[in-house]
Design an enzyme around this catalytic site. Structure first.
Site, PDB file in Angstrom:
ATOM      1  N   LYS A   1       0.979  -1.087  -0.119  1.00 11.12           N
ATOM      2  CA  LYS A   1      -0.069   0.000  -0.088  1.00 11.12           C
ATOM      3  C   LYS A   1       0.984   1.272   0.080  1.00 11.12           C
ATOM      4  O   LYS A   1       0.683   2.049  -0.792  1.00 11.12           O
ATOM      5  CB  LYS A   1      -0.953   0.309   1.081  1.00 11.12           C
ATOM      6  CG  LYS A   1      -1.516   1.326   1.581  1.00 11.12           C
ATOM      7  CD  LYS A   1      -2.570   1.461   2.828  1.00 11.12           C
ATOM      8  CE  LYS A   1      -1.914   1.553   3.940  1.00 11.12           C
ATOM      9  NZ  LYS A   1      -1.379   3.178   4.397  1.00 11.12           N
ATOM     10  N   ASN A   2       1.920   1.234   0.839  1.00 13.59           N
ATOM     11  CA  ASN A   2       2.654   2.392   1.128  1.00 13.59           C
ATOM     12  C   ASN A   2       3.595   2.835   0.071  1.00 13.59           C
ATOM     13  O   ASN A   2       4.228   3.594  -0.003  1.00 13.59           O
ATOM     14  CB  ASN A   2       3.320   2.505   2.600  1.00 13.59           C
ATOM     15  CG  ASN A   2       2.302   2.722   3.562  1.00 13.59           C
ATOM     16  OD1 ASN A   2       1.113   2.985   3.222  1.00 13.59           O
ATOM     17  ND2 ASN A   2       2.619   2.410   4.619  1.00 13.59           N
TER      18      ASN A   2
ATOM     19  N   CYS B   1      -5.325  12.458  12.470  1.00 18.44           N
ATOM     20  CA  CYS B   1      -5.982  11.555  12.300  1.00 18.44           C
ATOM     21  C   CYS B   1      -5.947  10.581  13.728  1.00 18.44           C
ATOM     22  O   CYS B   1      -5.321  11.257  14.729  1.00 18.44           O
ATOM     23  CB  CYS B   1      -5.544  10.529  11.278  1.00 18.44           C
ATOM     24  SG  CYS B   1      -3.958   9.689  11.731  1.00 18.44           S
TER      25      CYS B   1
ATOM     26  N   ARG C   1       0.052  14.803  12.734  1.00 14.94           N
ATOM     27  CA  ARG C   1       0.646  14.426  11.283  1.00 14.94           C
ATOM     28  C   ARG C   1       0.712  15.694  10.506  1.00 14.94           C
ATOM     29  O   ARG C   1       0.060  15.772   9.593  1.00 14.94           O
ATOM     30  CB  ARG C   1      -0.178  13.307  10.744  1.00 14.94           C
ATOM     31  CG  ARG C   1      -0.139  11.976  11.470  1.00 14.94           C
ATOM     32  CD  ARG C   1      -0.714  10.933  10.932  1.00 14.94           C
ATOM     33  NE  ARG C   1       0.037  10.362   9.998  1.00 14.94           N
ATOM     34  CZ  ARG C   1      -0.636   9.305   8.970  1.00 14.94           C
ATOM     35  NH1 ARG C   1      -1.489   8.594   9.468  1.00 14.94           N
ATOM     36  NH2 ARG C   1       0.448   8.899   8.275  1.00 14.94           N
ATOM     37  N   PRO C   2       1.629  16.745  10.799  1.00 11.48           N
ATOM     38  CA  PRO C   2       1.443  17.779  10.302  1.00 11.48           C
ATOM     39  C   PRO C   2       2.255  17.467   9.013  1.00 11.48           C
ATOM     40  O   PRO C   2       2.806  16.665   8.883  1.00 11.48           O
ATOM     41  CB  PRO C   2       2.096  18.942  11.168  1.00 11.48           C
ATOM     42  CG  PRO C   2       2.847  18.032  12.025  1.00 11.48           C
ATOM     43  CD  PRO C   2       2.071  16.985  12.106  1.00 11.48           C
ATOM     44  N   VAL C   3       2.342  18.649   7.992  1.00 12.76           N
ATOM     45  CA  VAL C   3       2.954  18.387   6.774  1.00 12.76           C
ATOM     46  C   VAL C   3       3.863  19.504   6.445  1.00 12.76           C
ATOM     47  O   VAL C   3       4.161  19.951   5.396  1.00 12.76           O
ATOM     48  CB  VAL C   3       1.805  18.313   5.627  1.00 12.76           C
ATOM     49  CG1 VAL C   3       1.264  17.001   5.499  1.00 12.76           C
ATOM     50  CG2 VAL C   3       1.018  19.671   5.272  1.00 12.76           C
TER      51      VAL C   3
ATOM     52  N   ASP D   1       4.615   0.831  11.856  1.00 10.61           N
ATOM     53  CA  ASP D   1       3.353   0.187  11.467  1.00 10.61           C
ATOM     54  C   ASP D   1       3.199  -1.176  11.786  1.00 10.61           C
ATOM     55  O   ASP D   1       2.196  -2.109  11.642  1.00 10.61           O
ATOM     56  CB  ASP D   1       3.544   0.264   9.991  1.00 10.61           C
ATOM     57  CG  ASP D   1       3.277   1.704   9.357  1.00 10.61           C
ATOM     58  OD1 ASP D   1       3.285   1.827   8.123  1.00 10.61           O
ATOM     59  OD2 ASP D   1       2.826   2.415  10.206  1.00 10.61           O
TER      60      ASP D   1
ATOM     61  N   ARG E   1      -8.809  -0.623   4.597  1.00 14.67           N
ATOM     62  CA  ARG E   1      -7.983   0.666   3.836  1.00 14.67           C
ATOM     63  C   ARG E   1      -6.440  -0.034   3.525  1.00 14.67           C
ATOM     64  O   ARG E   1      -6.064   0.586   2.609  1.00 14.67           O
ATOM     65  CB  ARG E   1      -7.719   1.722   4.740  1.00 14.67           C
ATOM     66  CG  ARG E   1      -8.981   2.359   5.180  1.00 14.67           C
ATOM     67  CD  ARG E   1      -8.672   3.608   5.999  1.00 14.67           C
ATOM     68  NE  ARG E   1      -7.672   4.566   5.318  1.00 14.67           N
ATOM     69  CZ  ARG E   1      -6.900   5.711   5.564  1.00 14.67           C
ATOM     70  NH1 ARG E   1      -7.484   6.269   6.731  1.00 14.67           N
ATOM     71  NH2 ARG E   1      -6.133   6.273   5.025  1.00 14.67           N
TER      72      ARG E   1
HETATM   73  C1  EPZ Z   1       4.120   7.030   6.090  1.00 13.15           C
HETATM   74  O1  EPZ Z   1       3.179   8.215   6.863  1.00 13.15           O
HETATM   75  C2  EPZ Z   1       2.971   5.913   6.110  1.00 13.15           C
HETATM   76  N1  EPZ Z   1       1.930   6.196   5.196  1.00 13.15           N
HETATM   77  C3  EPZ Z   1       2.476   5.505   7.493  1.00 13.15           C
HETATM   78  O2  EPZ Z   1       1.853   4.136   7.568  1.00 13.15           O
HETATM   79  C4  EPZ Z   1       3.843   5.103   8.452  1.00 13.15           C
HETATM   80  O3  EPZ Z   1       3.266   4.946   9.766  1.00 13.15           O
HETATM   81  C5  EPZ Z   1       4.767   6.554   8.621  1.00 13.15           C
HETATM   82  O4  EPZ Z   1       5.126   6.799   7.035  1.00 13.15           O
HETATM   83  C6  EPZ Z   1       6.116   6.365   9.348  1.00 13.15           C
HETATM   84  O5  EPZ Z   1       6.678   4.926   8.546  1.00 13.15           O
HETATM   85  C7  EPZ Z   1       2.093   6.151   4.134  1.00 13.15           C
HETATM   86  O6  EPZ Z   1       3.167   5.878   3.464  1.00 13.15           O
HETATM   87  C8  EPZ Z   1       0.950   6.255   3.050  1.00 13.15           C
HETATM   88  P1  EPZ Z   1       5.972  10.626   8.259  1.00 13.15           P
HETATM   89  P2  EPZ Z   1       3.699   9.682   6.734  1.00 13.15           P
HETATM   90  O7  EPZ Z   1       5.879  11.891   7.521  1.00 13.15           O
HETATM   91  O8  EPZ Z   1       4.441   9.727   5.809  1.00 13.15           O
HETATM   92  C9  EPZ Z   1       5.902  13.735  11.820  1.00 13.15           C
HETATM   93  C10 EPZ Z   1      -0.040   2.745   7.809  1.00 13.15           C
HETATM   94  O9  EPZ Z   1      -0.278   2.199   8.840  1.00 13.15           O
HETATM   95  N2  EPZ Z   1       5.802  14.899  10.335  1.00 13.15           N
HETATM   96  O10 EPZ Z   1       6.883   9.650   8.225  1.00 13.15           O
HETATM   97  O11 EPZ Z   1       2.504  10.473   7.032  1.00 13.15           O
HETATM   98  C11 EPZ Z   1       4.592  12.798  11.774  1.00 13.15           C
HETATM   99  O12 EPZ Z   1       3.701  13.728  12.456  1.00 13.15           O
HETATM  100  C12 EPZ Z   1       0.364   4.393   7.621  1.00 13.15           C
HETATM  101  O13 EPZ Z   1       0.099   2.099   6.660  1.00 13.15           O
HETATM  102  C13 EPZ Z   1       5.888  16.306  10.850  1.00 13.15           C
HETATM  103  O14 EPZ Z   1       6.080  16.339  11.979  1.00 13.15           O
HETATM  104  O15 EPZ Z   1       4.767   9.432   8.022  1.00 13.15           O
HETATM  105  C14 EPZ Z   1       5.082  11.717  12.356  1.00 13.15           C
HETATM  106  O16 EPZ Z   1       5.012  11.977  13.838  1.00 13.15           O
HETATM  107  C15 EPZ Z   1       0.077   4.718   9.123  1.00 13.15           C
HETATM  108  N3  EPZ Z   1       6.063  16.870   9.909  1.00 13.15           N
HETATM  109  C16 EPZ Z   1       6.438  11.500  12.030  1.00 13.15           C
HETATM  110  O17 EPZ Z   1       6.726  12.741  11.491  1.00 13.15           O
HETATM  111  C17 EPZ Z   1       5.881  16.574   8.475  1.00 13.15           C
HETATM  112  O18 EPZ Z   1       5.864  17.402   7.679  1.00 13.15           O
HETATM  113  C18 EPZ Z   1       6.475  10.484  10.679  1.00 13.15           C
HETATM  114  O19 EPZ Z   1       5.630  11.074   9.821  1.00 13.15           O
HETATM  115  C19 EPZ Z   1       5.739  15.109   8.208  1.00 13.15           C
HETATM  116  C20 EPZ Z   1       5.920  14.191   9.421  1.00 13.15           C
END
Ligand code: EPZ
Length: 417
Positions: free
Chosen positions: A22-23, A115, A120-122, A304, A396
């Site tokens: 999926k990811n 969520c 999960r900010p961007v 995960d 999902r």
């Molecule tokens: C990806 O989410 C995966 N989703 C998640 O899988 C996975 O848990 C996560 O990576 C960590 O491995 C997909 O690939 C679709 P991150 P993502 O950006 O990209 C913080 C599942 O169960 N952060 O690596 O959203 C964030 O809040 C899902 O399949 C910021 O602060 O994860 C988190 O605490 C759940 N600012 C940490 O970083 C940002 O701009 C890691 O988030 C981006 C992230």
């Protein structure tokens, strides 16, 4: 809303086939925005999140054909808007931002809300794109991005982010000049995205390390690509073999991407071996004992798999500790496992799991994708019947999970409510 009814206590025996990741599929499908020519994606898992992604691609003006595990895309008249109704159901929709900005120079994407597992900010996505020349405004919950032409930049992430790395990777492949991503995510799904882009002519070096170099090119061309297998689905099946004291043979299991998960499961007492037929998983002679796990970015233990290994720990012969270092609220499964007799104490980002001899079936509620998987594992092992409500969370990210598990002896019924 569907629920699962699980009659537990049956050791699972047989063969399960791991679906596409999926990811990996989500960012790779969004990268279709970068392609001029028709393209065929193979080994795409049949999941709700894939359907949502396809709906969004069609809204953005990409023509999509989807049957079984194949998705065919053809560029239509690209539009730059990703509406709230879709983004709120799938946060990964924000991955269309980089491709739209580098293709069209503009994008309107609903700011993904939080969520169940965290805010999960961007911010890292936006900060990196601004360094490449994009400007953002916020209007009514939408991010409005504009860029005359994205240019290369040296971007150092404040923290390791999978989505941030993927968004910037997709933005950089058609940008002017060189982009360097430092503190980049090393997850296999990021590597699969990079490998897909390279197969279409992108100039990327260093994927899989924490420094990725991208030299922008004029255009990307390709015909087809097969998505990598899902290492988290595979890890969930390994845990299913352990928690039911069964023996499962996994086909298409990406063992090379699962070293830490396999090492920790073996440390708990599982026997996992690579054979010419696939990966064979069962419980060792000493049964399951407790270990300590800390979730970390790849190649550390994946967040995960945290909920799934916690289910396994709940029936180990000794105590385990889990420290969830990635998300701020990823223990929603704990209270539900406790309803089944698990002895778990949370203190901040840590959970202590005292193993009990067995779990007891109960009515429980799924709260997010991997929490649902954890409750299924617990239900498979529990004495008696477990009802898991809100199983749409599971749909999902797991393809036909009840079919795959029932084929190896599980007794799961999906009941529509
Ligand atoms: C990806 O989410 C995966 N989703 C998640 O899988 C996975 O848990 C996560 O990576 C960590 O491995 C997909 O690939 C679709 P991150 P993502 O950006 O990209 C913080 C599942 O169960 N952060 O690596 O959203 C964030 O809040 C899902 O399949 C910021 O602060 O994860 C988190 O605490 C759940 N600012 C940490 O970083 C940002 O701009 C890691 O988030 C981006 C992230």
């Amino acid at each position: 809303m569907d629920k699962f009814v699980i009659e537990g206590g049956v050791p699972l025996h047989g063969t399960v086939t791991v679906s596409g990741s999926k990811n990996a599929a989500l960012p790779i499908l969004f990268a279709a925005i970068l392609l001029d020519d028709p393209f065929t994606f193979n080994n795409v898992p049949r999941l709700q999140d894939i359907k949502t992604t396809i709906k969004l691609l069609e809204l953005l003006g990409i023509e999509v054909e989807h049957e079984e595990h194949t998705v065919k895309t053809r560029l239509g008249n690209l539009l730059p808007e990703a509406p709230y109704d879709l983004v709120r159901t799938m946060r990964a929709s924000v991955l269309c931002l980089g491709p739209l900005l580098t293709r069209l120079g503009r994008a309107r994407v609903s700011l993904p809300g939080g969520c169940a597992i965290g805010a999960r900010p961007v911010d890292q996505h936006l900060k990196g794109l601004e360094q490449m020349g994009a400007r953002f405004d916020l209007d009514g919950g939408d991010i409005i991005g504009r860029a005359h032409k994205l240019h290369g930049a040296k971007i150092s992430f404040d923290l390791t982010t999978v989505g941030g790395t993927e968004n910037l990777l997709m933005a950089a492949v058609l940008a002017e000049g060189e982009t360097i991503l430092e503190n980049a995510a090393r997850e296999p799904e990021v590597v699969d995205l990079a490998n897909f882009l390279v197969s279409c002519g992108a100039n990327i070096k260093g994927q899989g390390t924490s420094v990725i170099h991208i030299e922008g090119v004029k255009a990307l061309h390709g015909l087809n690509y097969a998505i990598m297998p899902d290492r988290i689905e595979a890890g969930t099946f390994l845990a299913a073999a352990g928690i039911t004291n069964g023996k499962l043979l996994l086909k298409n299991c990406p063992l090379a991407d699962m070293e830490t998960v396999v090492a920790r499961l073996e440390e708990m007492g599982m026997d996992i071996r690579n054979t010419s037929d696939g990966v064979l998983a069962s419980l060792g002679k000493t049964g399951l004992h407790g270990i300590d796990v800390k979730t970390q970015p790849y190649p550390g233990f994946p967040t995960d798999m945290q909920a799934q290994i916690m289910a396994l720990m709940s029936i180990a012969s000794s105590t385990s500790m889990i420290e969830e270092r990635i998300f701020e609220n990823r223990f929603m499964h704990v209270q539900e496992l406790a309803r089944m007799g698990a002895q778990i104490k949370i203190s901040g980002h840590s959970a202590m799991i005292r193993g009990v001899p067995h779990l007891i079936g109960a009515q429980v509620m799924a709260s997010d994708l991997r929490a649902s998987a954890s409750l299924v594992l617990a239900g498979l092992a529990a004495q008696g019947t477990t009802h898991i409500r809100r199983i749409y969370h599971l749909d999902r990210g797991y393809e036909k999970l009840e079919e795959k598990l029932n084929a190896v002896g599980a007794r799961i019924t999906r009941v529509s409510q």
